[in-house]
Design a protein around this motif. Structure first.
Motif, short mmCIF file in Angstrom:
data_model
loop_
_atom_site.label_atom_id
_atom_site.label_comp_id
_atom_site.label_asym_id
_atom_site.label_seq_id
_atom_site.Cartn_x
_atom_site.Cartn_y
_atom_site.Cartn_z
N ASP A 225 -60.83 -36.42 3.44
CA ASP A 225 -62.15 -36.63 4.03
C ASP A 225 -62.53 -38.11 4.12
OD1 ASP A 225 -62.77 -33.97 4.58
OD2 ASP A 225 -63.51 -33.61 2.56
N GLU A 226 -61.54 -38.96 4.38
CA GLU A 226 -61.83 -40.37 4.58
C GLU A 226 -61.60 -40.80 6.02
OE1 GLU A 226 -60.20 -43.04 1.75
OE2 GLU A 226 -60.95 -41.94 0.01
N GLY A 227 -61.24 -39.85 6.89
CA GLY A 227 -61.10 -40.13 8.30
C GLY A 227 -62.27 -39.56 9.08
N ALA A 228 -62.18 -39.59 10.39
CA ALA A 228 -63.24 -39.04 11.23
C ALA A 228 -63.23 -37.51 11.15
CB ALA A 228 -63.05 -39.49 12.67
N PRO A 229 -64.37 -36.86 11.39
CA PRO A 229 -64.41 -35.39 11.37
C PRO A 229 -63.48 -34.80 12.44
CG PRO A 229 -66.62 -36.31 11.30
CD PRO A 229 -65.70 -37.44 11.60
N ILE A 230 -62.86 -33.67 12.11
CA ILE A 230 -62.03 -32.93 13.06
C ILE A 230 -62.50 -31.49 13.09
CG2 ILE A 230 -60.03 -34.44 12.78
CD1 ILE A 230 -58.82 -32.30 10.94
N ASP A 231 -62.14 -30.79 14.15
CA ASP A 231 -62.47 -29.36 14.26
C ASP A 231 -61.21 -28.54 14.02
OD1 ASP A 231 -65.13 -29.90 14.97
OD2 ASP A 231 -64.58 -30.15 17.08
N THR A 232 -61.31 -27.53 13.17
CA THR A 232 -60.17 -26.68 12.88
C THR A 232 -60.60 -25.22 12.81
OG1 THR A 232 -60.42 -26.78 10.47
CG2 THR A 232 -59.09 -28.50 11.51
N SER A 233 -59.65 -24.34 13.04
CA SER A 233 -59.87 -22.92 12.81
C SER A 233 -58.56 -22.29 12.37
CB SER A 233 -60.41 -22.21 14.06
OG SER A 233 -59.42 -22.16 15.08
N VAL A 234 -58.65 -21.34 11.45
CA VAL A 234 -57.50 -20.59 10.95
C VAL A 234 -57.87 -19.12 10.96
CG1 VAL A 234 -55.89 -20.24 9.04
CG2 VAL A 234 -56.79 -22.53 9.49
N THR A 235 -57.20 -18.33 11.78
CA THR A 235 -57.55 -16.92 11.92
C THR A 235 -56.30 -16.05 11.84
OG1 THR A 235 -57.40 -17.11 14.34
CG2 THR A 235 -59.58 -17.41 13.34
N LEU A 236 -56.50 -14.83 11.37
CA LEU A 236 -55.43 -13.84 11.30
C LEU A 236 -55.79 -12.67 12.20
CD1 LEU A 236 -52.80 -12.80 10.01
CD2 LEU A 236 -54.21 -11.78 8.19
N GLU A 237 -54.94 -12.40 13.20
CA GLU A 237 -55.13 -11.27 14.09
C GLU A 237 -53.86 -10.43 14.05
OE1 GLU A 237 -56.23 -10.24 18.76
OE2 GLU A 237 -56.43 -12.29 17.99
N GLY A 238 -54.00 -9.22 13.53
CA GLY A 238 -52.81 -8.41 13.32
C GLY A 238 -51.95 -9.05 12.25
N ASP A 239 -50.72 -9.37 12.59
CA ASP A 239 -49.83 -10.02 11.63
C ASP A 239 -49.55 -11.47 12.00
OD1 ASP A 239 -48.27 -9.70 13.86
OD2 ASP A 239 -46.56 -8.82 12.81
N THR A 240 -50.40 -12.06 12.85
CA THR A 240 -50.16 -13.41 13.34
C THR A 240 -51.28 -14.36 12.94
OG1 THR A 240 -48.91 -12.58 15.25
CG2 THR A 240 -49.77 -14.83 15.39
#
Length: 303
Positions: A225-240
């Motif tokens: 958390d010493e760089g610029a903000p970033i956008d992320t998402s981590v999702t599970l759909e089925g087995d992926t």
């Protein structure tokens, strides 16, 4: 993406432990030069404890097949990584079998800055040392306490995190007279570390997990958390699992690599699946990233 076990950056450069040490250090070979076509077999050999893994996790997969898509617009880089989930394999040396119970999956990406020896050959391996957490020469609590100011500066109250060799005055590679490999306590001055950061000598570090993402860097230690903000998402759909990272091309923040057209960047990826942490992950080889460049492995094409 393969399981690397306890194969450290010092291990890679030592001919007694790694047969490719001389082609790497003297011939300029990339890790991918020799190993790109054998990652699954290599990962399986390591994960089962046949080589470079004294504490195997029974049933853990040796490799992960992942797909990566990359694109960009005038302001941002977009990455999407997808891979299959696996059945839970409890860690036998951790209560409850989960090293990080809050995060079933974590994904990290490193982008190499400039002036880091061997980084174009080894990618993120340049940050993995023999004295980091869960590694053979990880210092005990009394050694960390005795280090005083050094341990405080790198946040090593419990363990040593990743770092690059340029931040140390000396790195032990051979283990002469049973000396521990690495150089966690050979820290350069604060002014020298600051000069490296200003000059771009660091590994940009982007991380995404189900509970959030962060942007930092690795130089004298892993900084979060010493760089610029970033956008992320981590999702599970089925087995992926699907992991998405959106990051500005030029954040203007210290510790962030500016991504420009016409330049090529050495990058590496890591997946911590099944609630693991530290070195119990799967990693990529050294790959190249560029904008609208068909000659690199990761070609981020314009939208």
């Amino acid at each position: 993406m393969f399981y690397p076990g306890q194969a450290s950056f010092e291990w890679v450069q030592n001919g007694k432990t790694h047969g490719g040490a001389r082609p790497f250090t003297k011939g300029g070979d990339k890790c991918s030069t020799c190993h790109a076509k054998e990652l699954a077999a290599m990962g399986q050999k390591i994960v089962t404890g046949e080589k470079a893994e004294p504490t195997p996790i029974p049933g853990k997969r040796g490799s992960i097949d992942a797909t990566l898509q990359a694109t960009h617009d005038a302001e941002n880089l977009y990455l999407r990584l997808q891979f299959k989930a696996a059945a839970h394999t409890p860690v036998p040396f951790v209560d409850g079998g989960k090293m990080d119970p809050d995060n079933p999956v974590k994904v990290a990406m490193m982008i190499a800055g400039q002036g880091i020896e061997y980084v174009e050959q080894a990618g993120c391996w340049a940050t993995c040392h023999n004295d980091s957490r869960y590694m053979p020469d990880a210092p005990e609590a009394d050694a960390l306490a005795a280090a005083g100011d050094v341990a405080q500066r790198i946040g090593a109250s419990e363990f040593v995190s990743k770092y690059i060799a340029e931040s140390r005055t000396e790195i032990e590679l051979k283990g002469r007279n049973n000396a521990p490999l690495g150089g966690w306590d050979k820290l350069k001055s604060e002014d020298e570390i600051a000069a490296y950061l200003d000059g771009g000598t660091f590994m940009d570090l982007l991380r995404a997990n189900p509970t959030g993402g962060n942007n930092g860097h690795i130089l004298d230690a892993r900084r979060v958390d010493e760089g610029a903000p970033i956008d992320t998402s981590v999702t599970l759909e089925g087995d992926t699992w699907t992991v998405v990272i959106k990051r500005p091309l030029d954040t203007g923040a210290p510790g962030d690599v500016k991504i420009e057209a016409g330049k090529v960047y050495t990058v590496g990826f890591a997946i911590h699946d099944d609630f693991t942490t530290a070195r119990f992950h799967h990693v990529s080889m050294d790959w190249r990233l560029g904008l609208d460049d068909p000659n690199v492995e990761i070609n981020a094409t314009a939208q």
